[in-house]
Design an enzyme around this catalytic site. Structure first.
Site, PDB file in Angstrom:
ATOM      1  CB  SER A   1      -0.939   0.001   1.224  1.00 54.96           C
ATOM      2  OG  SER A   1      -0.212  -0.111   2.430  1.00 54.96           O
TER       3      SER A   1
ATOM      4  CG  ASP B   1      -3.370   6.053   6.356  1.00 50.99           C
ATOM      5  OD1 ASP B   1      -2.200   5.764   6.713  1.00 50.99           O
ATOM      6  OD2 ASP B   1      -3.927   5.509   5.386  1.00 50.99           O
TER       7      ASP B   1
ATOM      8  CG  HIS C   1      -0.356   4.230   4.201  1.00 52.53           C
ATOM      9  ND1 HIS C   1      -1.599   3.837   4.671  1.00 52.53           N
ATOM     10  CD2 HIS C   1       0.175   3.149   3.591  1.00 52.53           C
ATOM     11  CE1 HIS C   1      -1.798   2.561   4.359  1.00 52.53           C
ATOM     12  NE2 HIS C   1      -0.737   2.122   3.701  1.00 52.53           N
TER      13      HIS C   1
END
Length: 287
Positions: free
Chosen positions: A38, A248, A251
């Site tokens: 991600s 977040d 990340h």
């Protein structure tokens, strides 16, 4: 969603400057391919039946379109910023995107998928050197125990998780040594080790030096350190993302990604071994 944190341990961003795979003969026409999780996904999971998605606001709030793209970021991620540095007019599209065809394949493709290596629907392995890659940038893991998600679950006073920090400290040096051995075997500096643990630790331990107000609290989230659950429309959202090292619970913010890519571009050998990206580009331009 703790799987993101575990997946980060295996996160590998591969920047591939190809000469043979796509029949490219000029250095100026280098192609860029990305593999990982991600941290570098640019939207592949939008096309997969998975809960690991970033296709709804406020993701993308600072992206040029101000719309979510599937990037786990408020704006640009690391591949976007590397693309800009190597002179590409656009970032490689997700390999699942229906727009990835024809001439756009010469730009490259992004095969990254959130949760890679953890979720059954996202795990894929590639033998990149045998496929023609001649420059491969391999990132280690960041300081796993210091992300807001881990602070929310494990920390009492804002301290990083010692267990996860030990895991990162064991993994990264061995990764670098493996990469150097591979270069010795192939007889060329094909593989480059990016010490992303150090790159992240710089702004995590001294956020004010990089213009951040905090490296513990995420910009978007809920609970302690904004580290619980997903970033959604109902989450706490900071008004200025440039003041936060983390976007977040897992990340980095776009600004933190810029710090990381700056070291990828020009960092010393302790950050980029055996050479940084700017040196690679200079050497390749002479061949």
């Amino acid at each position: 969603m703790a799987t993101f944190s575990i997946a980060t341990l295996f996160s590998i961003l591969l920047t591939l400057f190809l000469a043979t795979l796509l029949g490219v003969t000029k250095v100026e026409a280098r192609s860029f391919f990305v593999f990982g999780d991600s941290l570098v996904d640019s939207g592949n999971n939008n096309y997969l039946a998975t809960t690991a998605r970033a296709d709804s606001p406020p993701y993308g709030i600072d992206y040029p379109t101000r719309r979510p793209t599937g990037r786990f970021s408020n704006g640009f991620n690391i591949p976007d910023l590397i693309s800009q540095h190597i002179g590409q007019t656009e970032s490689p599209l997700p390999y699942l995107s229906p727009q990835l065809n024809g001439q756009r394949l010469l730009v490259g493709a992004n095969f990254a998928s959130a949760g890679v290596g953890i979720l059954n629907d996202t795990g894929v392995q590639f033998r990149v050197y045998e496929s023609g890659a001649r420059r491969v940038l391999v990132t280690g893991t960041g300081p796993l125990g210091c992300v807001p998600a881990e602070l929310a679950m494990r920390s009492r006073n804002g301290e990083c998780s010692a267990e996860l920090q030990r895991a990162a400290a064991l993994f990264n040096p061995q990764l670098t040594q493996m990469i150097l051995r591979l270069n010795s075997q192939v007889g060329s500096n094909v593989f480059i080790a990016a010490n992303t643990e150090l790159m992240n630790t710089d702004f995590i331990t001294n956020p004010q030096a990089f213009g951040f107000v905090t490296s513990k609290v995420a910009c978007c989230g809920q609970g302690p350190y904004n580290g619980l659950g997903l970033c959604t429309r109902l989450s706490n959202l900071c008004p200025n993302r440039d003041l936060y090292a983390f976007w977040d619970p897992f990340h980095p913010s776009e600004k933190a990604n810029r710090v990381i890519v700056s070291q990828i571009n020009t960092g010393s050998i302790e950050y980029m071994n055996p050479m940084n990206l700017s040196t690679i580009l200079t050497l390749d331009s002479q061949t």
